[in-house]
Every structure is written in structure tokens, then in C-alpha cells.
Design a protein around this motif. Sequence first.
Motif, PDB file in Angstrom:
ATOM      1  N   ASP A  82      35.959 -14.783   1.412  1.00 35.48           N
ATOM      2  CA  ASP A  82      34.539 -14.317   0.002  1.00 35.48           C
ATOM      3  C   ASP A  82      33.167 -15.312   0.337  1.00 35.48           C
ATOM      4  OD1 ASP A  82      36.751 -12.761  -0.475  1.00 35.48           O
ATOM      5  OD2 ASP A  82      36.691 -13.257  -2.318  1.00 35.48           O
ATOM      6  N   SER A  83      33.297 -16.252   0.903  1.00 38.89           N
ATOM      7  CA  SER A  83      31.758 -17.446  -0.185  1.00 38.89           C
ATOM      8  C   SER A  83      31.301 -16.931   1.274  1.00 38.89           C
ATOM      9  CB  SER A  83      31.975 -18.711  -0.593  1.00 38.89           C
ATOM     10  OG  SER A  83      33.024 -19.081   0.970  1.00 38.89           O
ATOM     11  N   ILE A  84      31.951 -17.480   2.619  1.00 37.17           N
ATOM     12  CA  ILE A  84      31.102 -16.614   4.001  1.00 37.17           C
ATOM     13  C   ILE A  84      30.013 -14.984   4.704  1.00 37.17           C
ATOM     14  CG2 ILE A  84      30.688 -16.195   6.386  1.00 37.17           C
ATOM     15  CD1 ILE A  84      33.466 -18.102   5.989  1.00 37.17           C
ATOM     16  N   PHE A  85      31.275 -14.531   3.417  1.00 38.35           N
ATOM     17  CA  PHE A  85      30.717 -13.391   3.240  1.00 38.35           C
ATOM     18  C   PHE A  85      29.229 -13.046   2.118  1.00 38.35           C
ATOM     19  CE2 PHE A  85      30.203  -9.397   0.390  1.00 38.35           C
ATOM     20  CZ  PHE A  85      29.991  -8.177   1.596  1.00 38.35           C
ATOM     21  N   ILE A  86      28.868 -13.731   1.298  1.00 37.27           N
ATOM     22  CA  ILE A  86      28.419 -13.964   0.008  1.00 37.27           C
ATOM     23  C   ILE A  86      27.084 -14.179   1.005  1.00 37.27           C
ATOM     24  CG2 ILE A  86      27.756 -14.622  -1.961  1.00 37.27           C
ATOM     25  CD1 ILE A  86      30.888 -13.680  -3.407  1.00 37.27           C
ATOM     26  N   ALA A  87      26.939 -15.712   1.201  1.00 34.81           N
ATOM     27  CA  ALA A  87      26.339 -16.676   2.200  1.00 34.81           C
ATOM     28  C   ALA A  87      25.442 -16.021   3.210  1.00 34.81           C
ATOM     29  CB  ALA A  87      26.484 -17.485   2.816  1.00 34.81           C
ATOM     30  N   PHE A  88      26.071 -14.126   3.558  1.00 34.91           N
ATOM     31  CA  PHE A  88      26.101 -13.722   5.183  1.00 34.91           C
ATOM     32  C   PHE A  88      24.729 -13.101   4.290  1.00 34.91           C
ATOM     33  CE2 PHE A  88      26.336  -9.552   6.171  1.00 34.91           C
ATOM     34  CZ  PHE A  88      25.448  -9.378   7.107  1.00 34.91           C
ATOM     35  N   PHE A  89      25.436 -12.217   3.260  1.00 39.32           N
ATOM     36  CA  PHE A  89      24.961 -11.170   2.357  1.00 39.32           C
ATOM     37  C   PHE A  89      23.444 -11.482   1.785  1.00 39.32           C
ATOM     38  CE2 PHE A  89      23.704  -7.703  -0.262  1.00 39.32           C
ATOM     39  CZ  PHE A  89      24.514  -6.706  -0.116  1.00 39.32           C
ATOM     40  N   LYS A  90      23.527 -12.804   1.330  1.00 37.68           N
ATOM     41  CA  LYS A  90      22.316 -13.404   0.186  1.00 37.68           C
ATOM     42  C   LYS A  90      21.346 -13.434   1.513  1.00 37.68           C
ATOM     43  CE  LYS A  90      20.869 -16.837  -2.806  1.00 37.68           C
ATOM     44  NZ  LYS A  90      21.393 -17.958  -3.877  1.00 37.68           N
ATOM     45  N   ALA A  91      21.487 -14.021   2.647  1.00 36.05           N
ATOM     46  CA  ALA A  91      20.812 -14.577   4.271  1.00 36.05           C
ATOM     47  C   ALA A  91      19.964 -13.045   4.940  1.00 36.05           C
ATOM     48  CB  ALA A  91      21.094 -15.206   5.331  1.00 36.05           C
ATOM     49  N   MET A  92      20.547 -12.269   4.616  1.00 38.13           N
ATOM     50  CA  MET A  92      20.068 -10.984   5.028  1.00 38.13           C
ATOM     51  C   MET A  92      19.556 -10.079   4.120  1.00 38.13           C
ATOM     52  SD  MET A  92      21.420 -10.516   8.427  1.00 38.13           S
ATOM     53  CE  MET A  92      21.502  -8.517   8.327  1.00 38.13           C
ATOM     54  N   THR A  93      19.541 -10.646   2.944  1.00 43.77           N
ATOM     55  CA  THR A  93      18.585  -9.271   1.636  1.00 43.77           C
ATOM     56  C   THR A  93      18.198  -9.982   0.974  1.00 43.77           C
ATOM     57  OG1 THR A  93      20.276  -9.558   0.435  1.00 43.77           O
ATOM     58  CG2 THR A  93      20.935  -8.130   1.464  1.00 43.77           C
ATOM     59  N   GLY A  94      18.074 -11.842   0.584  1.00 44.12           N
ATOM     60  CA  GLY A  94      17.930 -12.756  -0.261  1.00 44.12           C
ATOM     61  C   GLY A  94      18.130 -12.489  -1.771  1.00 44.12           C
TER      62      GLY A  94
ATOM     63  N   THR B 273      31.030   1.747  -3.104  1.00 44.75           N
ATOM     64  CA  THR B 273      31.165   2.597  -3.850  1.00 44.75           C
ATOM     65  C   THR B 273      32.864   2.229  -4.086  1.00 44.75           C
ATOM     66  OG1 THR B 273      32.125   2.733  -1.478  1.00 44.75           O
ATOM     67  CG2 THR B 273      31.168   5.139  -1.823  1.00 44.75           C
ATOM     68  N   GLY B 274      32.214   1.305  -4.788  1.00 45.08           N
ATOM     69  CA  GLY B 274      33.856   0.760  -5.563  1.00 45.08           C
ATOM     70  C   GLY B 274      34.440  -0.043  -4.859  1.00 45.08           C
ATOM     71  N   ARG B 275      34.244  -0.767  -3.470  1.00 45.14           N
ATOM     72  CA  ARG B 275      35.122  -2.126  -3.333  1.00 45.14           C
ATOM     73  C   ARG B 275      34.898  -2.808  -3.561  1.00 45.14           C
ATOM     74  NH1 ARG B 275      39.463   0.924  -1.074  1.00 45.14           N
ATOM     75  NH2 ARG B 275      38.731   2.522   0.283  1.00 45.14           N
ATOM     76  N   SER B 276      35.676  -4.233  -4.017  1.00 50.64           N
ATOM     77  CA  SER B 276      35.343  -5.632  -3.944  1.00 50.64           C
ATOM     78  C   SER B 276      34.997  -6.556  -3.553  1.00 50.64           C
ATOM     79  CB  SER B 276      36.834  -6.199  -4.791  1.00 50.64           C
ATOM     80  OG  SER B 276      37.636  -5.780  -3.673  1.00 50.64           O
ATOM     81  N   ILE B 277      34.140  -7.593  -3.667  1.00 51.30           N
ATOM     82  CA  ILE B 277      33.417  -8.884  -2.558  1.00 51.30           C
ATOM     83  C   ILE B 277      34.948  -8.259  -1.888  1.00 51.30           C
ATOM     84  CG2 ILE B 277      32.670 -10.756  -2.609  1.00 51.30           C
ATOM     85  CD1 ILE B 277      30.998 -10.029  -4.845  1.00 51.30           C
ATOM     86  N   GLY B 278      36.126  -9.482  -2.186  1.00 57.37           N
ATOM     87  CA  GLY B 278      36.806  -9.136  -1.246  1.00 57.37           C
ATOM     88  C   GLY B 278      37.819  -8.350  -0.196  1.00 57.37           C
ATOM     89  N   TYR B 279      37.436  -7.341  -0.763  1.00 57.41           N
ATOM     90  CA  TYR B 279      38.127  -6.142   0.224  1.00 57.41           C
ATOM     91  C   TYR B 279      36.557  -6.050   1.379  1.00 57.41           C
ATOM     92  CZ  TYR B 279      39.107  -1.465   2.363  1.00 57.41           C
ATOM     93  OH  TYR B 279      39.812  -0.197   2.671  1.00 57.41           O
ATOM     94  N   THR B 280      35.908  -6.270   0.462  1.00 59.67           N
ATOM     95  CA  THR B 280      34.676  -5.867   2.108  1.00 59.67           C
ATOM     96  C   THR B 280      34.675  -7.638   2.968  1.00 59.67           C
ATOM     97  OG1 THR B 280      33.204  -4.636   0.027  1.00 59.67           O
ATOM     98  CG2 THR B 280      31.917  -5.448   1.571  1.00 59.67           C
ATOM     99  N   ALA B 281      34.748  -8.291   2.423  1.00 59.42           N
ATOM    100  CA  ALA B 281      34.967  -9.411   3.462  1.00 59.42           C
ATOM    101  C   ALA B 281      36.100  -9.512   3.569  1.00 59.42           C
ATOM    102  CB  ALA B 281      34.749 -10.675   2.528  1.00 59.42           C
ATOM    103  N   PHE B 282      36.989  -9.068   3.593  1.00 59.88           N
ATOM    104  CA  PHE B 282      37.839  -8.989   4.816  1.00 59.88           C
ATOM    105  C   PHE B 282      37.595  -7.754   5.764  1.00 59.88           C
ATOM    106  CE2 PHE B 282      42.266  -6.943   6.033  1.00 59.88           C
ATOM    107  CZ  PHE B 282      42.702  -7.766   6.110  1.00 59.88           C
ATOM    108  N   GLU B 283      37.439  -6.602   5.434  1.00 58.07           N
ATOM    109  CA  GLU B 283      36.987  -5.326   6.485  1.00 58.07           C
ATOM    110  C   GLU B 283      36.027  -5.750   7.153  1.00 58.07           C
ATOM    111  OE1 GLU B 283      37.749  -1.679   6.591  1.00 58.07           O
ATOM    112  OE2 GLU B 283      39.929  -2.848   5.680  1.00 58.07           O
ATOM    113  N   LEU B 284      35.554  -6.623   6.866  1.00 58.89           N
ATOM    114  CA  LEU B 284      33.851  -7.259   7.605  1.00 58.89           C
ATOM    115  C   LEU B 284      34.172  -7.995   8.713  1.00 58.89           C
ATOM    116  CD1 LEU B 284      31.059  -5.733   5.334  1.00 58.89           C
ATOM    117  CD2 LEU B 284      32.421  -4.293   7.178  1.00 58.89           C
ATOM    118  N   GLY B 285      35.411  -8.553   8.162  1.00 65.71           N
ATOM    119  CA  GLY B 285      36.155  -9.638  10.041  1.00 65.71           C
ATOM    120  C   GLY B 285      35.819 -11.221   9.400  1.00 65.71           C
ATOM    121  N   PHE B 286      35.008 -11.624   8.283  1.00 67.08           N
ATOM    122  CA  PHE B 286      34.298 -12.609   7.651  1.00 67.08           C
ATOM    123  C   PHE B 286      36.019 -13.240   7.200  1.00 67.08           C
ATOM    124  CE2 PHE B 286      30.733 -10.093   6.694  1.00 67.08           C
ATOM    125  CZ  PHE B 286      30.202 -10.822   7.097  1.00 67.08           C
ATOM    126  N   ALA B 287      35.776 -14.727   7.421  1.00 66.26           N
ATOM    127  CA  ALA B 287      37.033 -15.204   7.101  1.00 66.26           C
ATOM    128  C   ALA B 287      37.141 -16.197   5.287  1.00 66.26           C
ATOM    129  CB  ALA B 287      37.332 -17.048   7.538  1.00 66.26           C
TER     130      ALA B 287
END
Length: 254
Positions: A234-246, A218-232
Motif C-alpha cells: 500500500d505504501s508504494i502505491f500511495i507514494a506512486f499516487f502522490k508522485a503523479m498527482t501531488g 467506485t468504492g475500492r479500498s487502497i489495499g485492493y487497488t494497490a494489489f490490482e495494479l501490481g504494487f508490492a
Amino acid sequence: MAWLEPQAQFDPDRFSAPLIGIAATLGDHDSGLHRHRRGQLLYTRQGCTRITLADRVCLLPPSRAAWIPAGVTHRAQMQQSVDYRSLYFCPELSPQLPGEVAVIEVSPLLRAVLEPMAQAAFDCDWSQGRYPHLLGLCIEEIRLALRQPLSLPLPRDKRLQPLLADLQSLPPPLHVLATRVGASSRTIGRIFQRETGLSYQQWRQQWRLMRAIELLATGRSIGYTAFELGFASDSIFIAFFKAMTGTTPRAYLR
């Protein structure tokens, strides 16, 4: 025939044709809980749709569709602007399709077939011309489609209703949830394992993944999404996403 669905609930059961198609764009739409006698294929072309069922929540980002068998109570919620296609199959056709709710990947062939079917007039004769071929191809593509792990099973225990009342906000850590509902962490863990097949931590991570996809679609940025979901970061969020989806968030949405 393109048709824009109004905010009032559309009733596909009042038509006699074996298949009814809709091509529409809606913004901030909530269908409310409902069911119909026809099986439904709901395809999100742009935006994101959340489908709530009695026992789970499903997510439809772009290029995904949900098959909802006849008689299944469900609720579709669309945030911002969602461009979608919906096909309603009569009971005589539904036995050829999956017997349970499924989120599927929409192949290029299925996507191509869906468009003229969704645009067809409500009184279309599906036994003439190209239409029976489109119908047969569509049914076969739905049957063979890859299933997507975009559903979140919901526990039924009444003690967890405060948690399920707001599935938009990040679920709390286990020890915080235990304090809120007045049950031990071990008890909550047993409930989740028994009723969802997941530990609470696994369930919370699946929620995070689905909410991340919803925000990004729905157009939110990676930075906004990482913050909303409690990730410290952007890089930690991207690593989480990649681990979950490949894959990375940007590649996933492409």
C-alpha cells in the motif's frame, strides 16, 4: 425538472431549446459509441465515468467534467451507481466553448450553476428571468476552468490492438507486450512515442493512475487497488499516487 435517463440512447438533437439539461443517476450504464449535433458538458457528481474517444480515454471522477464538442464520436461508461449532470448546448452556443475535448475541474461556482440548469424543463425559455444569467456564467466558467490530466492517449498501430482491447487489465511490461504482438521492444517504444507522445513506461504509469482513480472512486479500498495494479505494498502505491498527482489518494478524492 429532474429527469432520469433510460438505458436507451437519449437524443438531445430532437429538442429545439438552446440548452437541454439532465439530472440523473445510472448504474452500470454504457452509452455505446454515438455523437450529436450539440456540444455536451458531462459532470460526475458521484461515482466515476469513463469516456472513450477515437484517440484517447478520459476519466471523470467526482468534481470533474468533460467538455465534448459537437460531432465528436464518444462512448460513456458508468460503473455501479453514478450521479451525474449533463448539459447539451445548441450549435449557436458551442463556438463560445472549447474546440476540443477537455477534462476540467468543476469550481464551486460552476457546480452551483449546473444544478438549476440540469433541473430546468426541456422547454425552458433561456432568454427570460435568471436563465440567461445562468447560461452566461456557465459558459464563462467552462472557458476558464482548469484542465485536468485525466486522459490516456491511444496508439493507432494495428499491432497494438490486443493491448487496447482490454483497458481494464494492467498492461504488461514492455518485454511481455513485445512477445505478444510480435514486435521488438524498440519498435513498440517508437510507436508509443510517435503516436502518444509518451514512452511505453510513461503510458503504462498514466494508465495505472487513471485506473487507480477509477477503482477508488467506485468504492475500492487502497489495499485492493494497490494489489490490482501490481504494487508490492500500500505504501508504494500511495507514494506512486502522490508522485503523479501531488497528493494522497484519500485527499485527492475529497
